[in-house]
Design an enzyme around this catalytic site. Sequence first.
Site, PDB file in Angstrom:
ATOM      1  N   ASP A 128      35.663  39.925  49.284  1.00  0.00           N
ATOM      2  CA  ASP A 128      35.030  40.132  47.981  1.00  0.00           C
ATOM      3  C   ASP A 128      35.322  38.863  47.184  1.00  0.00           C
ATOM      4  O   ASP A 128      36.208  38.073  47.526  1.00  0.00           O
ATOM      5  CB  ASP A 128      35.589  41.390  47.291  1.00  0.00           C
ATOM      6  CG  ASP A 128      34.668  41.844  46.160  1.00  0.00           C
ATOM      7  OD1 ASP A 128      34.733  43.019  45.763  1.00  0.00           O
ATOM      8  OD2 ASP A 128      33.860  41.012  45.692  1.00  0.00           O
TER       9      ASP A 128
HETATM   10  C1  GLC Z   1      32.094  41.449  42.636  1.00  0.00           C
HETATM   11  C2  GLC Z   1      31.988  42.782  43.356  1.00  0.00           C
HETATM   12  C3  GLC Z   1      31.137  42.714  44.587  1.00  0.00           C
HETATM   13  C4  GLC Z   1      30.042  41.690  44.385  1.00  0.00           C
HETATM   14  C5  GLC Z   1      30.719  40.342  44.331  1.00  0.00           C
HETATM   15  C6  GLC Z   1      29.715  39.213  44.055  1.00  0.00           C
HETATM   16  O1  GLC Z   1      33.314  41.297  42.027  1.00  0.00           O
HETATM   17  O2  GLC Z   1      33.198  43.457  43.658  1.00  0.00           O
HETATM   18  O3  GLC Z   1      30.600  44.029  44.813  1.00  0.00           O
HETATM   19  O4  GLC Z   1      29.098  41.735  45.455  1.00  0.00           O
HETATM   20  O5  GLC Z   1      31.767  40.291  43.392  1.00  0.00           O
HETATM   21  O6  GLC Z   1      29.218  39.322  42.757  1.00  0.00           O
END
Ligand code: GLC
Length: 668
Positions: free
Chosen positions: A227
Amino acid sequence: MNDIKKLISELTLEEKAGLTSGKDAWLTKAVERLGIGQSRTSDGPHGLRADDYSRPDHATMPAVCFPTAVTTAASFDRDMLYQLGEELGTECRAYGVDVLLGPGVNIKRSPLCGRNFEYFSEDPYLAGQLGAAFVNGVQSKGVGTSLKHFFANSQETRRFTSSSEIDERTIREIYLPAFENVVKKAQPWTIMASYNKINRTYATENKKFIDEVLRKEWGFEGLVVSDWGATHDRVAAIVAGTDLTMPATDSDHVIVEAVKNGTLPEEALDLCCERVLELVFKSEEHRDPNAKCDVEAAHQLARKFAANSLVLLKNDGKMLPLKKTDKVAFIGAFAEKPRLQGGGSSHIVETKITSALEAAKEAGIDVEYAPAYNRETGGTDDRLFAEALELAKTAEKVVLFIGLPDRMESEGGDRQHIRLPEAHDLLVRAVCALNPNTAVVLHNGSPVAMPWIDAPKAVLEAYLGGQAVGGAVVDILFGDVNPSGRLAESFPKKLEDNPSYLWYFGEGDTVTYNEGLFVGYRYYETKKLEPLFPFGFGLSYTDFEYSNLRLSRWEMSEDMTLGVSVDVKNVGEVKGKEVVQLYVAPVRGKVIRPAKELRDFAKIELEPGETKTVHFELSKRAFAYWSVEKKDWAVENGRYEIQIGRDSHNVALSHGIAIKPENELHHW
Ligand code: GLC
């Protein structure tokens, strides 16, 4: 076909390290020298949040905002989720996006989680079935997905550092099965490792679950991406098999040094680079610079998807559907500007919005409107309130639009209670006291308390139904669509009834899942504690009758399959869709287990008077629990009940089945 092994052998150590982290927020790094291009990712689970790279500010491009996951989950419609995936895949290709960062299949322990709107359900079977349909739909268009957030990311509070402390059976029976089903049935191009720790080890560094379970046990062939900002130790992430750290970071040198000083085997780095290159080449292979998408047609689809998902929770005296000749008052700012999505990384710039007010006027309905409260704050004042009550007095029928303002639920934070804004609760009581012909339309991304539930004649749960939700609400209110949504989560009468209530946020970074297996209806049905509305519940404008439940066997051994058939008849006046739910109630034996578990479902459409036979086939996993001793799925011998339910609480028909050792079966 690119010879990946050869390319790996030509890469410098610095280039290899560089491949395992992003170029920027969305792109992987190219290696021009060797003709290695980039893969482009973009959020999100219900629509595209893609940067416009042609603009210096990289502003987000408008895209169609489809109903959020909490809404589409209530459709219980695998085909619809597949079609939604196809739509999003088509839009990704037109925008030049290679990997869509969704779906989110995290399990809902509590209504308080700020991202519940982005996830499907409290039930892993439903989440896994719909997640697989979505992934297959997107990927059928040559666009990848990112199944997220792997795993046990069930709260936003201290999400970057908290450790989800969970026992092995609960991990296996509740928090992994949705991911397992999507991997086995859809092979997502990527999986996103979550921010949190699982039993003290960060998800991005968790070799047990990434390598042993995901890759070796389930056969996942794709890439694991962190993430955004979830990688704390680059070396540990590589060793665990987190191939790509996002977004861009200045820590590639750490990997170079680790290989040089021998703390990181270069083979581990090469393996991650191979999977990054596979993703890049797969992205390039499927790209189509001439791809187009029709956002107006997609907007109409968004309306259809929402109408197939909204849940009719109450309809006393069949107040709904309204007649188009009724003198109707729409009261509540959400009628003019609907709440249609949640906050955070999934938030989209809509291409257009259809409100209930516009849709009613377009349909030639004589509707008057009063905002009644401030849309952003949820608060009201004497003038707004008085104006709304005046209108309520004179209208034949009133539709109240209430719910949670944007600021009350979003990624990055959890709610502390499940109450609606006070002004909304007051409005329901005041308007219903003046006009008994009142229906309530709710806009919320997660269960809310409804202390006034006895007052209105009808309640329609419209959730966060996307940019066309207003049209879908009007389609249902005035009978153009017969509602067919079923709750994919339990609504508790009060928050304190929720099984995780006593310990949900945890202490510091320790979040212990003390409720174990007993999440959602698994708790309410076992404890015999009645929720406000049970998992699987939803009303229709028609009625259905179930009959003739029959099993292909009356006894079986654990390795056999069981055929289940049941007839469903539409005994009402209008066409409608029914969601036939199959629960297995396990033997009350030596193993502690929930009273019942959803093991299959089917959504069918029936004309008035029509009967259809629905068939299911159950195999071992439908009866199994995870044996910690055997480190495998096991089935207890004894008597199980096959329940055909209108929802998790209301069983229409049931039939016993005995599971025995093969040598004890009667052979006629
Ligand atoms: C965010 C989220 C994830 C998302 C990523 C990119 O913090 O947790 O679901 O796809 O970062 O924005």
